[in-house]
Design a protein around this motif. Structure first.
Motif, short mmCIF file in Angstrom:
data_model
loop_
_atom_site.label_atom_id
_atom_site.label_comp_id
_atom_site.label_asym_id
_atom_site.label_seq_id
_atom_site.Cartn_x
_atom_site.Cartn_y
_atom_site.Cartn_z
N ASN A 141 39.50 45.03 36.82
CA ASN A 141 39.56 45.94 35.67
C ASN A 141 39.15 47.37 35.97
O ASN A 141 39.27 48.24 35.11
CB ASN A 141 38.65 45.41 34.55
CG ASN A 141 39.07 44.03 34.06
OD1 ASN A 141 40.22 43.64 34.19
ND2 ASN A 141 38.13 43.27 33.52
N GLY A 142 38.63 47.60 37.16
CA GLY A 142 38.14 48.94 37.51
C GLY A 142 36.66 49.11 37.26
O GLY A 142 36.03 50.02 37.78
N HIS A 143 36.09 48.23 36.45
CA HIS A 143 34.65 48.29 36.16
C HIS A 143 34.19 46.95 35.60
O HIS A 143 35.00 46.15 35.14
CB HIS A 143 34.34 49.40 35.15
CG HIS A 143 34.93 49.14 33.79
ND1 HIS A 143 36.20 49.56 33.44
CD2 HIS A 143 34.43 48.48 32.70
CE1 HIS A 143 36.45 49.18 32.19
NE2 HIS A 143 35.40 48.52 31.73
N ALA A 144 32.89 46.74 35.63
CA ALA A 144 32.28 45.56 35.01
C ALA A 144 30.85 45.90 34.63
O ALA A 144 30.22 46.78 35.22
CB ALA A 144 32.31 44.37 35.96
N VAL A 145 30.36 45.17 33.62
CA VAL A 145 28.96 45.32 33.18
C VAL A 145 28.25 44.01 33.46
O VAL A 145 28.63 42.95 32.96
CB VAL A 145 28.88 45.67 31.69
CG1 VAL A 145 27.42 45.73 31.24
CG2 VAL A 145 29.58 47.01 31.41
#
Length: 267
Positions: free
Chosen positions: A216-220
């Motif tokens: 996704n391009g990022h994660a938390v």
């Protein structure tokens, strides 16, 4: 293993071996390839141990501190965080479902409290944790699925230049949707690192966070200040693959179309 009955890889060797085994280590094709995958790491439940919080702040990456509003060590932790420059969010206690068997803590927002009590309690919590960039929920499996309560919360956060991180303590949460409806920059938790506080399980969840971030391009990623979690993060964050960088929640929120729309709006 913790019982000492088996010989296992430990330390950085364990982490690098696990990442390689999972096929998640991407080798740089250039000498100075820039990271293009963002991982936000949030450490929840801070406020009860200054020593544990100092260990969190010493992690080899800019993690976000989620601080409880009325815990005994919160003032000392905030004072230390102001010197280190860490990003801080309010870790707001919210009502859990009865079967969760969560012990109530000070500042708990509940579905049944009056609007006035809800507002005054939230205002006190915000004042107890100054200098924040946003809010996330501590527990909250009941409150975050209540539309009226979440709308009330987001109305209180409007105009304060704060983001909301939905910790997703229940699949039925509407907090993220209500934040976006209120035009508040909103982010959702992707992975709980230590829902099972065992090193092999933690490693598996960390690698899952990297896979989500790459997709996704990022994660938390949300973790807790357990000794086993901090042991792992001290090593894993120092050995991140070259395509991954730890970033702030604010940077992720700045990519949110809601945030960009608000900046362009004359309101």
């Amino acid at each position: 293993l913790e019982d000492g009955t088996h010989t296992v890889l430990t330390g950085r060797a364990f982490i690098l071996a696990a990442i390689l085994a999972g096929g998640l280590l991407i080798r740089s094709t250039g000498a100075a390839e820039a990271a293009d995958v963002s991982l936000a790491v949030v450490i929840d439940d801070l406020g009860y141990s200054l020593q544990r919080a100092e260990r969190v702040m010493a992690l080899p990456a800019p993690v976000t501190l989620a601080v409880l509003p009325f815990a005994p060590e919160t003032p000392a932790i905030l004072d230390r965080a102001r010197h280190t420059g860490h990003e801080i969010i309010l870790h707001q206690p919210m009502e859990a479902l009865p079967q969760s068997r969560v012990t109530p803590i000070p500042g708990l927002l509940t579905v049944d409290m009056s609007a006035g009590h809800f507002e005054s309690l939230m205002d006190a919590a915000l004042r107890a944790v100054p200098g924040i960039v946003g809010v996330n929920n501590h527990t909250g499996s009941r409150l975050t699925q209540d539309h009226a309560a979440m709308r009330r919360l987001m109305d209180l956060l409007k105009g304060r230049n704060l983001l909301f991180l939905d910790s997703r303590t229940t699949p039925a949460t509407v907090a993220y949707a209500m934040a976006r409806e209120a035009r508040i920059p909103a982010i959702e938790r992707d992975v709980f690192l230590d829902h099972v506080p065992r090193r092999d399980a933690i490693d598996r969840e960390f690698r899952r966070a990297l896979a989500i971030a790459r997709r996704n391009g990022h994660a938390v990623l949300i973790a807790h200040p357990y000794a086993v979690s901090l042991d792992y993060l001290e090593e894993a964050l120092a050995a991140l693959p070259p395509d991954v960088e730890v970033t702030s929640l604010r940077r992720l929120a700045d990519r949110d179309p809601v945030t960009l729309a608000r900046r362009e709006s004359p309101e």
